[in-house]
Structure formats: C-alpha cells, structure tokens
Motif scaffolding. Structure first.
Motif, short mmCIF file in Angstrom:
data_model
loop_
_atom_site.label_atom_id
_atom_site.label_comp_id
_atom_site.label_asym_id
_atom_site.label_seq_id
_atom_site.Cartn_x
_atom_site.Cartn_y
_atom_site.Cartn_z
N ARG A 29 41.44 -48.76 2.90
CA ARG A 29 41.30 -48.86 4.35
C ARG A 29 40.10 -48.04 4.82
O ARG A 29 39.25 -48.52 5.58
N GLU A 30 40.02 -46.80 4.33
CA GLU A 30 38.90 -45.94 4.76
C GLU A 30 37.56 -46.51 4.31
O GLU A 30 36.58 -46.48 5.05
N ALA A 31 37.52 -47.06 3.09
CA ALA A 31 36.26 -47.63 2.57
C ALA A 31 35.83 -48.83 3.42
O ALA A 31 34.64 -49.01 3.72
N ALA A 32 36.79 -49.66 3.82
CA ALA A 32 36.46 -50.83 4.63
C ALA A 32 35.93 -50.40 6.00
O ALA A 32 34.95 -50.95 6.52
N LEU A 33 36.56 -49.38 6.59
CA LEU A 33 36.10 -48.89 7.89
C LEU A 33 34.68 -48.31 7.77
O LEU A 33 33.81 -48.58 8.60
N ALA A 34 34.44 -47.57 6.67
CA ALA A 34 33.11 -46.98 6.46
C ALA A 34 32.06 -48.08 6.26
O ALA A 34 30.88 -47.89 6.59
N ALA A 77 40.83 -56.96 6.92
CA ALA A 77 39.89 -56.24 7.78
C ALA A 77 39.28 -57.22 8.77
O ALA A 77 38.94 -58.35 8.42
N ALA A 78 39.12 -56.78 10.02
CA ALA A 78 38.36 -57.55 11.03
C ALA A 78 36.98 -56.92 11.13
O ALA A 78 36.83 -55.71 10.89
N CYS A 79 35.99 -57.71 11.46
CA CYS A 79 34.63 -57.16 11.52
C CYS A 79 33.71 -58.04 12.35
O CYS A 79 34.09 -59.15 12.75
N TYR A 80 32.49 -57.56 12.58
CA TYR A 80 31.46 -58.38 13.22
C TYR A 80 30.81 -59.26 12.17
O TYR A 80 30.85 -58.95 10.96
N GLU A 81 30.22 -60.37 12.62
CA GLU A 81 29.50 -61.29 11.74
C GLU A 81 28.43 -60.51 10.95
O GLU A 81 27.77 -59.65 11.51
N GLY A 82 28.34 -60.80 9.68
CA GLY A 82 27.28 -60.19 8.88
C GLY A 82 27.73 -59.01 8.05
O GLY A 82 27.02 -58.58 7.14
N SER A 83 28.93 -58.43 8.36
CA SER A 83 29.33 -57.28 7.54
C SER A 83 30.43 -57.60 6.54
O SER A 83 30.90 -56.72 5.81
N GLN A 84 30.83 -58.87 6.43
CA GLN A 84 31.94 -59.22 5.53
C GLN A 84 31.64 -58.86 4.07
O GLN A 84 32.49 -58.35 3.36
N ARG A 85 30.40 -59.16 3.65
CA ARG A 85 30.05 -58.96 2.24
C ARG A 85 30.17 -57.47 1.85
O ARG A 85 30.76 -57.13 0.82
N ALA A 86 29.63 -56.59 2.68
CA ALA A 86 29.67 -55.15 2.39
C ALA A 86 31.11 -54.64 2.40
O ALA A 86 31.50 -53.81 1.57
N ILE A 87 31.91 -55.16 3.32
CA ILE A 87 33.31 -54.72 3.41
C ILE A 87 34.09 -55.20 2.17
O ILE A 87 34.85 -54.44 1.57
N ALA A 88 33.86 -56.47 1.80
CA ALA A 88 34.56 -57.01 0.62
C ALA A 88 34.22 -56.17 -0.60
O ALA A 88 35.10 -55.78 -1.38
N SER A 89 32.96 -55.85 -0.75
CA SER A 89 32.53 -55.09 -1.92
C SER A 89 33.13 -53.68 -1.91
O SER A 89 33.61 -53.18 -2.94
N ALA A 90 33.18 -53.03 -0.74
CA ALA A 90 33.75 -51.68 -0.65
C ALA A 90 35.24 -51.71 -0.99
O ALA A 90 35.76 -50.83 -1.68
N MET A 91 35.95 -52.75 -0.52
CA MET A 91 37.40 -52.82 -0.78
C MET A 91 37.66 -53.06 -2.27
O MET A 91 38.53 -52.42 -2.87
N LEU A 92 36.88 -53.96 -2.88
CA LEU A 92 37.07 -54.26 -4.31
C LEU A 92 36.78 -53.03 -5.15
O LEU A 92 37.53 -52.70 -6.08
N ASP A 93 35.66 -52.34 -4.84
CA ASP A 93 35.30 -51.13 -5.60
C ASP A 93 36.40 -50.08 -5.50
O ASP A 93 36.75 -49.42 -6.48
#
Ligand SMILES: Nc1ncnc2c1ncn2[C@@H]1O[C@H](COP(=O)(O)OP(=O)(O)O)[C@@H](O)[C@H]1O
Ligand SMILES: N[C@@H](CCOP(=O)(O)O)C(=O)O
Length: 291
Positions: free
Chosen positions: A230-235, A252-268
């Motif tokens: 959760r913290e990684a996705a928020l960061a 996670a909800a987010c603005y357009e364009g940040s999905q890829r970075a959030i997905a990668s942070a959550m997986l890591d």
C-alpha cells in the motif's frame, strides 16, 4: 449458442463495504450457454481445478435454476477464484445475461442483478450484490437493500493479485461486529467523497474516499506484505489504495499515466515479501457483453 464476456470487479473500495463495486476492463470470464434438458457445467481456465462443475455448487447453476433455463454452460475462467476480483460473480453475471437472452426471458439488466446474486449465495453464504452489479451493469455501482444505482465513471486503476488464496467466506469471518460512532462518521464522509469523485471522474476524490478503518485493517492481516505494498503504491502516485473485495488483490486508484509505475512498485514490494503477484492495469470498464 450464446457467448458472454463478463468482467472482473472490485467490491467495497474501502469505505463502501458490501455496497460499492466497480467493473474492471480486465480480466474477464467468457461463458458459452446452449439450451439443454438439464444443466451441465464445464470449467476451464484460471484456477478451474478448484471450481466445482456440480450445478448445485457452481454459481451459474443457481442462476440457471432461478431463470428456469437449463443449459450446457461452458465457463472459461479469466478471473482466478478466491482473488477478491469477483471471480464467482463474473461467471454468475455472464450466465444471467446469457441465459436471459437465450431463453428470451425479457429481464432488464437491473432485474438480473438479484438473479445473479443467488449464485453468490451458493459460495459466500450471502446474496451480496456488490460484485454482480458492476459485472452486469459496468461502471461504479451502489448496491443497497432498495436496489442498485450506477454511475458511468472512468477512473484509472491498478489491481495487483498476489499468489495467495483468501476465500470470501473466511474473510467475512474477520469483519468486526462493532464500530465506534467516530468510525461511522468517518466512513460516511469517505463514502460520500468517493461517490462525488465517481460522478466527477476525479481520481483524487476517489482515492481519498477509499480510506477505511473498520473492515480493511482486520482483513489486511490475511495478506502478506499488504501495508508495504500500500505504501509503495502511494509513493508511486496512487491516490488511494485498499483491499479489493475480500482480498487478496490490492487495488489502487490513480491519475492517467501513473498506472505502470504503480503496478511495478506493487509487484516489487510483494516480491520483497517472497510473494509472486501479477498486476492488471485497467480503468473502470463496461459490464457483461454478448457476442
Ligand atoms: N463459476 C465460478 N467461478 C469461480 N468460483 C466459483 C464458481 N462457482 C463456484 N465457485 C467457488 O467460489 C469460490 C470462490 O469465490 P470467492 O471466494 O467469492 O472468489 P472471489 O473473491 O474471486 O469472488 C471457490 O470456492 C470456488 O470453487
Ligand atoms: N463485499 C464482499 C465482496 C467480496 O468480493 P470478492 O471479490 O472477494 O468475492 C466482501 O467484502 O466480503
């Protein structure tokens, strides 16, 4: 024969326990129905080895029964069972839409929601509508005793599914029986904020409104690494993060364009906890479609 695609869904969204739900663009179940003298079921695809083909135990069997529509029902699972992504509901939603058309029963999409919910009762012990409603209607749904309201929202989402199994039935057992009045006040505020965000297509308000201090903390204990993910996705830019349905998916909800970075942070971060996972980058999507 008729083929229906019904999407995965994310129920609760934190503050809307047993009420809110959204349809995702992916994954989805593909269900084929053809008329028969009695109902038979065949299941293939993700997690199919854990899904009963007995009509009394599969969600689609209860739907066929409720519509008096015996059929051969082939389910190709795209939504893994016990995922928190409305797996059992996706099949039930597809069957309700498909059998209604196959047998020309004439029910509206709204009328099919309680029919599909009968399937949910087979697996979770409760006929809750919060997954079947968005899988049938699409968008953001509010399911209450008096019916279902739907908003055609479009919010970017990331759904991260760890390789952990949490059954909805078990996760319902850890839901606290009581909440303090302060928590009630906070929950009402968050749910109202989220609903406003859906009407305005505002990911900031939706994320803020996902906060929940009643059900989510109790269920988070069933998901290894939940708090760090959760913290990684928020960061990484998420506007809000919570458990999808009964878990273990984290949404996670987010603005357009940040999905890829959030997905990668959550997986890591799941990886750091030795948990394999996969991420679906999606938006709130449409409901079941007949091909
Ligand atoms: N058509 C179906 N698709 C998926 N699961 C089903 C189906 N019919 C019955 N089940 C059973 O439902 C349970 C999974 O449902 P649930 O825990 O609600 O998963 P999810 O959280 O993904 O909706 C499993 O025990 C599975 O065997
Ligand atoms: N409101 C229910 C939703 C369960 O969703 P699922 O996708 O985990 O089946 C709950 O939170 O128990």
């Amino acid at each position: 024969m008729l083929t229906v695609r019904a999407p995965a869904t994310s129920a609760n969204l934190g503050s809307g326990f047993d009420v809110f739900g959204v349809a995702l663009e992916r994954p989805a179940d593909i269900v084929r129905v053809s008329k028969a003298d009695r109902t038979t079921i065949e299941v293939t695809g993700a997690g199919s080895q854990f899904i009963p083909e007995d009509p009394e135990k599969n969600t689609v069997g209860a739907v066929a029964e409720a519509l008096s529509a015996p059929a051969h029902i082939q389910i190709d699972k795209g939504v893994r069972p016990a995922s928190g992504l409305g797996s059992s509901a996706a099949s039930a939603a597809a069957a309700a839409v498909g059998l209604n058309a196959l047998y020309d029963r004439g029910y509206s999409r709204e009328e099919l929601v309680p029919v599909a919910a009968k399937g949910e009762a087979v697996v979770s012990g409760d006929a809750h509508d919060d997954n079947v409603a968005p899988s049938i209607l699409g968008g953001f749904t509010i399911a209450t005793e008096s019916g279902v309201r739907q908003v055609d929202a479009s919010i970017p989402l990331v759904a991260c599914l760890p390789d952990i199994v949490v059954s909805t039935r078990d996760a319902r057992r850890v839901v606290p029986e009581h909440a303090r009045v302060e928590q009630l006040v906070e929950t009402v505020g968050n749910a109202a904020t989220l609903t406003t965000g859906m009407h305005r297509d505002d990911p900031g308000l939706v994320g803020e409104g996902m906060h929940d201090t009643v059900v989510t903390p109790a269920r988070a204990k069933l998901i290894d690494g939940y708090e760090s993910v959760r913290e990684a996705a928020l960061a990484a830019g998420a506007t809000g993060v919570t458990i999808s349905g009964a878990g273990p998916t984290v949404i996670a909800a987010c603005y357009e364009g940040s999905q890829r970075a959030i997905a990668s942070a959550m997986l890591d971060t799941f990886g750091e906890h030795d948990v394999e996972a996969r991420a679906y980058q999606s938006r709130i999507g449409r409901g079941a479609q007949i091909y």
